[in-house]
Design an enzyme around this catalytic site. Sequence first.
Site, mmCIF file in Angstrom:
data_model
loop_
_atom_site.group_PDB
_atom_site.id
_atom_site.type_symbol
_atom_site.label_atom_id
_atom_site.label_comp_id
_atom_site.label_asym_id
_atom_site.label_seq_id
_atom_site.Cartn_x
_atom_site.Cartn_y
_atom_site.Cartn_z
ATOM 1 N N HIS A 196 7.167 -26.227 7.964
ATOM 2 C CA HIS A 196 8.153 -26.804 8.886
ATOM 3 C C HIS A 196 8.910 -27.955 8.256
ATOM 4 O O HIS A 196 10.030 -28.250 8.638
ATOM 5 C CB HIS A 196 7.492 -27.183 10.208
ATOM 6 C CG HIS A 196 7.208 -25.962 11.010
ATOM 7 N ND1 HIS A 196 5.975 -25.355 10.997
ATOM 8 C CD2 HIS A 196 8.016 -25.190 11.780
ATOM 9 C CE1 HIS A 196 6.040 -24.272 11.746
ATOM 10 N NE2 HIS A 196 7.252 -24.138 12.232
ATOM 11 N N GLU A 440 5.060 -12.930 16.183
ATOM 12 C CA GLU A 440 4.707 -13.564 14.915
ATOM 13 C C GLU A 440 3.220 -13.431 14.589
ATOM 14 O O GLU A 440 2.725 -14.020 13.644
ATOM 15 C CB GLU A 440 5.152 -15.033 14.881
ATOM 16 C CG GLU A 440 5.078 -15.771 16.187
ATOM 17 C CD GLU A 440 5.771 -17.140 16.160
ATOM 18 O OE1 GLU A 440 6.277 -17.561 15.116
ATOM 19 O OE2 GLU A 440 5.776 -17.788 17.218
ATOM 20 N N ASP A 464 5.737 -16.973 10.471
ATOM 21 C CA ASP A 464 4.336 -16.796 10.830
ATOM 22 C C ASP A 464 3.887 -15.355 10.681
ATOM 23 O O ASP A 464 2.757 -15.100 10.283
ATOM 24 C CB ASP A 464 4.102 -17.263 12.273
ATOM 25 C CG ASP A 464 3.994 -18.766 12.329
ATOM 26 O OD1 ASP A 464 3.251 -19.330 11.509
ATOM 27 O OD2 ASP A 464 4.671 -19.378 13.165
ATOM 28 N N CYS A 511 14.278 -14.881 13.936
ATOM 29 C CA CYS A 511 14.601 -16.297 13.766
ATOM 30 C C CYS A 511 13.786 -16.958 12.666
ATOM 31 O O CYS A 511 13.882 -18.157 12.451
ATOM 32 C CB CYS A 511 14.453 -17.054 15.080
ATOM 33 S SG CYS A 511 12.800 -16.946 15.771
#
Length: 583
Positions: A196, A440, A464, A511
Amino acid sequence: MFIDKDRTFKGIAASSGIAIGKAFLLMEESFCLIRKEIPQSFREAEKKRFDDAIDKTRTEFKDTYNKINNALGENYADIASVHILISDDPTLRKDVYKLIADGVNAEYALFKVLDKIARSFDDTKKDNFFKERKTDIQNVGKKILSNLFGKEEKKLSKLDEDSVIIAHNLTPADTISIRGNKISGFATDIGGKTSHTAIIAQGLAIPAVVGLKNISTLVKTGEVIIVDGDKGEVILNPSQETLLNYKKKYDLQLAQSKESRKLKDLKAETVDKHEVSIFANIDHPDEVQIILNNGAFGIGLYRTETIYFNRDSIPTEQEHFDMYSKVIQQISPYEAKIRTFDLGGDKLTKIGSLNLGAESNPFLGLRAMRLCLKYPEIFIGQLRAILRASVLGKVKLMYPMISGLDELRAANAILNKVKEDLRKENIKFDENIEVGAMIEVPSAVAVMDLIAKEVDFISIGTNDLIQYTLAVDRVNENVSYLYNPMHPAVLRFIKCIVDEGHKVGIKVSMCGEMAGEPKYTPIILGMGLDEFSVSPMQIIPVKDVIRNMSFADCKALANKVMKLEDSKLILKELDLFIRKKEV
Ligand code: PEP
Ligand code: MG
């Protein structure tokens, strides 16, 4: 002053672009504990300094207690009350006084006393209760020490010139605090491409290289450094020649980005008129203008959990609402997919009992939807805010890390209850708000047919999905070579998700970072993906590829690669396809 030979370090390209600047070495939180002799006449003042630090610490803990208590009730505030008790402990104070009276400085005295207490826990028993108490004592000690030192938390905002941050690690919270500061790039020892931290850097358009192993031990503050976020390289003290070359590259990049801006308002449509949507991922309302300037036609992922970063209180419903309102008002008339909190994993919060730092395997721990279902109070506050904000524009709600129908239904049950409450309170919301799931986790793919029937849309979180499918920690640079979006297992999963979604007539979006990688665009476009949601700087490159492709060719490519046995063959086929397009 430049040395003749460039020192180039290879890492992982985390956020594209070139940064040239002076290094700023961000140290880990550490205190230099030196024993100093305090003369007799200053010992009373030293005691007073210690008392002031304790008082300040206790006030801070009480403040934290009140905030958690107000937001979530007493149970949740317990952790803060333990901290208050420890900081109030008369024995602690007495033992420190005793050492100060012997001429020891307050910092060192406190360190010695805490160390003794912690050791006594080591000697007692090794069960979790004692381990936790030891951690509590260490946390309290750290806080008092930081107040004694008058030390501020790591503050990136203090930088006063364009700097390249060098750190062992930057947390997502550190990275987000970079926003609005004069930071041109960063380089870290650890981390992966889809951590992240890297994603936030992309959102902020800050070039970054991670996974450099030991860069933080090699660089000194003030040294000239180049961060090449495309190649994944860092060059320390470059020669004049290298510096000039990079300055030219930097200028070229600026010129190219101006040129490609012409694509900004054009649709993402293939030459044979197949249109898909290009959305963007954001972490904060400030990014909406950036994505609009870059040609996004909506928000495909709003990572709302960043509201938890860099604060020590639980955000209120009104705070959430204010954030969402800002986003929706700016993006209207386009849509915003608001994702409910995905805290946990590498996105930690230090708030009260949500202190998520202690899990030994956080990516498999209390994360995202699991956390929301465990602490429904927090989830409810967010859902209320999203629903209230849904009347301001086109809002869609998206759940992260849904692993199967149980979780989806549990989340929906809470959502329905929240809707009922709002109706009773006469608070308006969009009664037809669409609710989707991020896919995910491999178990969700296995039951994709079931999930697809109970949602309004699907969004593939490849960051993920790849991590969990290939068992590769997304933030661990040691295994980053295994993190492979072109693994046949990953492609089969993506195809299955798209197909199951289309069978029941719902749209499928992606995404994860894979959606923003132009070299993969032909394959995922050919698989039939409806929406690409990408980081701001990737909008134009992805749109550019789509506008130069034929959907028919991409479909043929996708069908072909689905039959190939390994990723090397797949990449070869993809290269061939791209090269043919370039001639
Ligand atoms: C993903 O996992 O691909 C995703 C988009 O969510 P995040 O990166 O926030 O985990
Ligand atoms: Mg995810």
